[in-house]
Write an enzyme that holds these catalytic residues in place. Structure first.
Site, mmCIF file in Angstrom:
data_model
loop_
_atom_site.group_PDB
_atom_site.id
_atom_site.type_symbol
_atom_site.label_atom_id
_atom_site.label_comp_id
_atom_site.label_asym_id
_atom_site.label_seq_id
_atom_site.Cartn_x
_atom_site.Cartn_y
_atom_site.Cartn_z
ATOM 1 N N GLU A 27 0.571 -1.093 0.388
ATOM 2 C CA GLU A 27 0.297 -0.205 -0.022
ATOM 3 C C GLU A 27 1.193 1.045 -0.110
ATOM 4 O O GLU A 27 0.408 1.961 -0.223
ATOM 5 C CB GLU A 27 -1.121 -0.073 1.314
ATOM 6 C CG GLU A 27 -1.548 0.556 0.833
ATOM 7 C CD GLU A 27 -2.701 0.766 2.596
ATOM 8 O OE1 GLU A 27 -2.427 0.159 3.287
ATOM 9 O OE2 GLU A 27 -3.229 2.184 3.108
ATOM 10 N N GLU A 145 -10.073 5.789 0.278
ATOM 11 C CA GLU A 145 -9.909 4.438 0.245
ATOM 12 C C GLU A 145 -9.556 3.927 -1.058
ATOM 13 O O GLU A 145 -11.014 3.494 -1.800
ATOM 14 C CB GLU A 145 -10.335 3.148 0.783
ATOM 15 C CG GLU A 145 -9.991 3.825 3.468
ATOM 16 C CD GLU A 145 -8.764 2.685 3.044
ATOM 17 O OE1 GLU A 145 -8.315 2.456 2.864
ATOM 18 O OE2 GLU A 145 -8.850 2.765 4.398
HETATM 19 ZN ZN LIG Z 1 -3.948 2.340 5.143
#
Ligand SMILES: [Zn+2]
Length: 178
Positions: A27, A145
Site C-alpha cells: 500500500e 480508500e
Molecule cells: Zn492505509
C-alpha cells in the site's frame, strides 16, 4: 489553494500488502505514486501543495497532522488502499471526521468524481470515522480508500500507472468541483 497531500504509511509500515504478478504489492508504494501524480496536476493547475512524505519513509500520524497544521493547508487529502479478510471485498470509499460538514463538502465530489472515472467499481460512499488525521487536522480533511489491495483483481488495478494517474486526476477534479 494550499493542499496537504498525505501518502498513507511508509518505511517499515507498508500498510496493507496484496499480491500482483506473484509479487508483494505494498500500500505505501501505491499511495506515494498516486500522491506524486496528484501533486503534479495540482501544481499545473496553479495550486500549492505539500506532501507529508515524498519518499518511502516512516511518518507518525501526529507528524502528518502537525505538518498540515503548520503549513496552514486549506485542505488535507490522505490516500490509502483498502484491505479486508474477504478477498472479494472491493470498491472505492472516502472518509471524513464525524459530522464534518467542511469535510463532506470535499468528500462528496471527490467520491462522485472517482466513481465517474471508474463506473465499474463499487461505490462504497462517503463514511465517517474518528481517524487521527481527520480529527487532528485543523482544515477540511478527507481520506480516500482507493480500492482493495487485498482483492487480487483490484491489486492489479492499483498496480497500473495509468490507473494511479486516473485516480489522481479524479481526486483533483473532485477538489476543484467542491
Ligand atoms: Zn492505509
Amino acid at each position: 489553494m494550499k493542499i496537504c497531500i498525505d501518502p498513507g504509511h511508509g518505511g517499515n509500515d507498508p500498510g496493507a500488502v496484496g499480491r500482483c504478478d506473484d509479487n508483494d504489492l505494498c500500500e505505501h508504494d501505491i499511495t506515494l505514486q498516486i500522491c506524486l501524480h496528484l501533486e503534479g496536476i495540482l501544481l499545473q493547475s496553479g495550486h500549492l501543495t505539500y506532501l507529508t512524505r515524498r519518499i518511502d519513509r516512516n511518518l507518525s500520524l501526529p507528524a502528518r497532522s502537525q505538518f498540515a497544521n503548520r503549513y496552514q493547508a486549506d485542505l488535507f487529502v490522505s490516500i490509502h488502499c483498502n484491505a479486508a479478510y474477504q478477498a472479494a471485498a472491493a470498491g472505492i470509499e472516502t472518509w471524513i471526521h464525524p459530522f464534518s460538514s467542511v469535510g463532506r463538502k470535499y468528500a462528496d465530489p471527490i467520491q462522485a468524481s472517482l466513481i465517474a472515472a471508474f463506473p465499474d467499481h463499487k461505490d462504497r460512499g462517503v463514511k465517517e470515522a474518528n481517524f487521527h488525521v481527520l480529527r487532528e487536522t485543523a482544515m477540511p480533511a478527507v481520506l480516500v480508500e482507493t480500492e482493495f489491495i487485498s482483492n487480487p483483481e483490484q491489486a492489479v488495478f492499483l498496480s497500473k500507472d495509468e490507473n494511479q494517474r486516473k485516480i489522481a486526476q479524479a481526486i483533483m477534479e473532485g477538489i476543484l468541483r467542491a
